[in-house]
Design a protein around this motif. Structure first.
Motif, PDB file in Angstrom:
ATOM      1  N   SER A   1       7.209   6.118  -3.438  1.00 53.26           N
ATOM      2  CA  SER A   1       6.546   6.007  -2.139  1.00 53.26           C
ATOM      3  C   SER A   1       5.286   6.882  -2.131  1.00 53.26           C
ATOM      4  CB  SER A   1       7.491   6.431  -1.023  1.00 53.26           C
ATOM      5  OG  SER A   1       7.941   7.759  -1.240  1.00 53.26           O
ATOM      6  N   LYS A   2       4.214   6.337  -1.590  1.00 52.48           N
ATOM      7  CA  LYS A   2       2.959   7.075  -1.430  1.00 52.48           C
ATOM      8  C   LYS A   2       2.905   7.752  -0.063  1.00 52.48           C
ATOM      9  CE  LYS A   2      -0.690   4.581  -2.422  1.00 52.48           C
ATOM     10  NZ  LYS A   2      -1.596   3.448  -2.755  1.00 52.48           N
ATOM     11  N   LYS A   3       3.815   7.334   0.823  1.00 46.49           N
ATOM     12  CA  LYS A   3       3.913   7.906   2.169  1.00 46.49           C
ATOM     13  C   LYS A   3       5.335   7.669   2.661  1.00 46.49           C
ATOM     14  CE  LYS A   3       2.139   3.712   4.375  1.00 46.49           C
ATOM     15  NZ  LYS A   3       1.092   3.174   5.244  1.00 46.49           N
ATOM     16  N   ASP A   4       5.691   8.254   3.788  1.00 50.70           N
ATOM     17  CA  ASP A   4       7.014   8.016   4.361  1.00 50.70           C
ATOM     18  C   ASP A   4       7.170   6.542   4.713  1.00 50.70           C
ATOM     19  OD1 ASP A   4       7.376  10.743   4.153  1.00 50.70           O
ATOM     20  OD2 ASP A   4       7.609  11.095   6.310  1.00 50.70           O
ATOM     21  N   ILE A   5       8.368   6.003   4.460  1.00 47.88           N
ATOM     22  CA  ILE A   5       8.671   4.600   4.761  1.00 47.88           C
ATOM     23  C   ILE A   5       9.933   4.578   5.608  1.00 47.88           C
ATOM     24  CG2 ILE A   5       9.216   2.328   3.802  1.00 47.88           C
ATOM     25  CD1 ILE A   5       7.866   3.290   1.176  1.00 47.88           C
TER      26      ILE A   5
ATOM     27  N   ASP B   1       0.815  -1.220   0.000  1.00 51.59           N
ATOM     28  CA  ASP B   1       0.000   0.000   0.000  1.00 51.59           C
ATOM     29  C   ASP B   1       0.847   1.268   0.000  1.00 51.59           C
ATOM     30  OD1 ASP B   1      -2.365  -1.434  -0.041  1.00 51.59           O
ATOM     31  OD2 ASP B   1      -2.593  -1.394   2.146  1.00 51.59           O
ATOM     32  N   SER B   2       2.082   1.185   0.438  1.00 52.48           N
ATOM     33  CA  SER B   2       2.957   2.359   0.540  1.00 52.48           C
ATOM     34  C   SER B   2       3.635   2.730  -0.778  1.00 52.48           C
ATOM     35  CB  SER B   2       4.028   2.123   1.605  1.00 52.48           C
ATOM     36  OG  SER B   2       4.798   0.979   1.266  1.00 52.48           O
ATOM     37  N   LEU B   3       3.438   1.924  -1.846  1.00 51.49           N
ATOM     38  CA  LEU B   3       4.119   2.163  -3.123  1.00 51.49           C
ATOM     39  C   LEU B   3       3.153   2.304  -4.284  1.00 51.49           C
ATOM     40  CD1 LEU B   3       7.034  -0.445  -2.928  1.00 51.49           C
ATOM     41  CD2 LEU B   3       7.073   1.966  -2.275  1.00 51.49           C
TER      42      LEU B   3
ATOM     43  N   THR C   1      12.612  -1.160   6.312  1.00 53.41           N
ATOM     44  CA  THR C   1      11.312  -1.750   6.006  1.00 53.41           C
ATOM     45  C   THR C   1      11.443  -2.814   4.919  1.00 53.41           C
ATOM     46  OG1 THR C   1      10.129   0.274   6.609  1.00 53.41           O
ATOM     47  CG2 THR C   1       8.967  -1.280   5.168  1.00 53.41           C
TER      48      THR C   1
ATOM     49  N   LEU D   1       9.799  -4.489   2.035  1.00 51.23           N
ATOM     50  CA  LEU D   1       8.690  -4.172   1.139  1.00 51.23           C
ATOM     51  C   LEU D   1       8.132  -5.390   0.424  1.00 51.23           C
ATOM     52  CD1 LEU D   1      10.197  -0.883  -0.250  1.00 51.23           C
ATOM     53  CD2 LEU D   1       8.288  -1.101   1.349  1.00 51.23           C
TER      54      LEU D   1
ATOM     55  N   GLU E   1       7.799  10.612   1.345  1.00 50.76           N
ATOM     56  CA  GLU E   1       6.673  10.516   0.408  1.00 50.76           C
ATOM     57  C   GLU E   1       7.068  11.078  -0.954  1.00 50.76           C
ATOM     58  OE1 GLU E   1       2.029  12.023   0.145  1.00 50.76           O
ATOM     59  OE2 GLU E   1       3.227  12.504   1.901  1.00 50.76           O
TER      60      GLU E   1
END
Length: 100
Positions: free
Chosen positions: A23-27, A7-9, A31, A33, A86
């Protein structure tokens, strides 16, 4: 339900080459993936993570290798090397392919 990416990518047009992973948000650094590549009987298979990540000599991700003792396969997981902000493109230093 199958999800080809976490979901974060997301996949977007890359300034490096063609399409890339962003990235759709900070990671957070460190992490996992998910699986980027599988090597089965000497055949390399790319997942969407492996198929859309672009090369960099200064990557923000790396691959972690694990093998199966029961079956003839190796899997490679994509791990962040640093905090990814992000809208940042994720990159990897290619080791399976020749870079020209």
């Amino acid at each position: 339900m199958y999800k080809p990416l976490p979901d974060s990518l997301t996949i977007k047009v890359s300034g490096i080459n063609g399409l890339g992973l962003f990235s759709k948000k900070d990671i957070l650094k460190g992490t996992n993936l998910g699986i980027s590549h599988l090597k089965i009987n000497n055949m390399l298979v790319r997942t969407p993570l492996g198929g859309f990540i672009n090369h960099s000599d200064n990557p923000n991700c790396t691959k972690i290798k694990s093998t199966s003792s029961d079956f003839d396969y190796t899997k490679y997981n994509l791990i962040t090397l640093e905090h990814i902000k992000e809208n940042t493109e994720l990159t990897l230093k290619y080791s399976f392919y020749n870079i020209k």
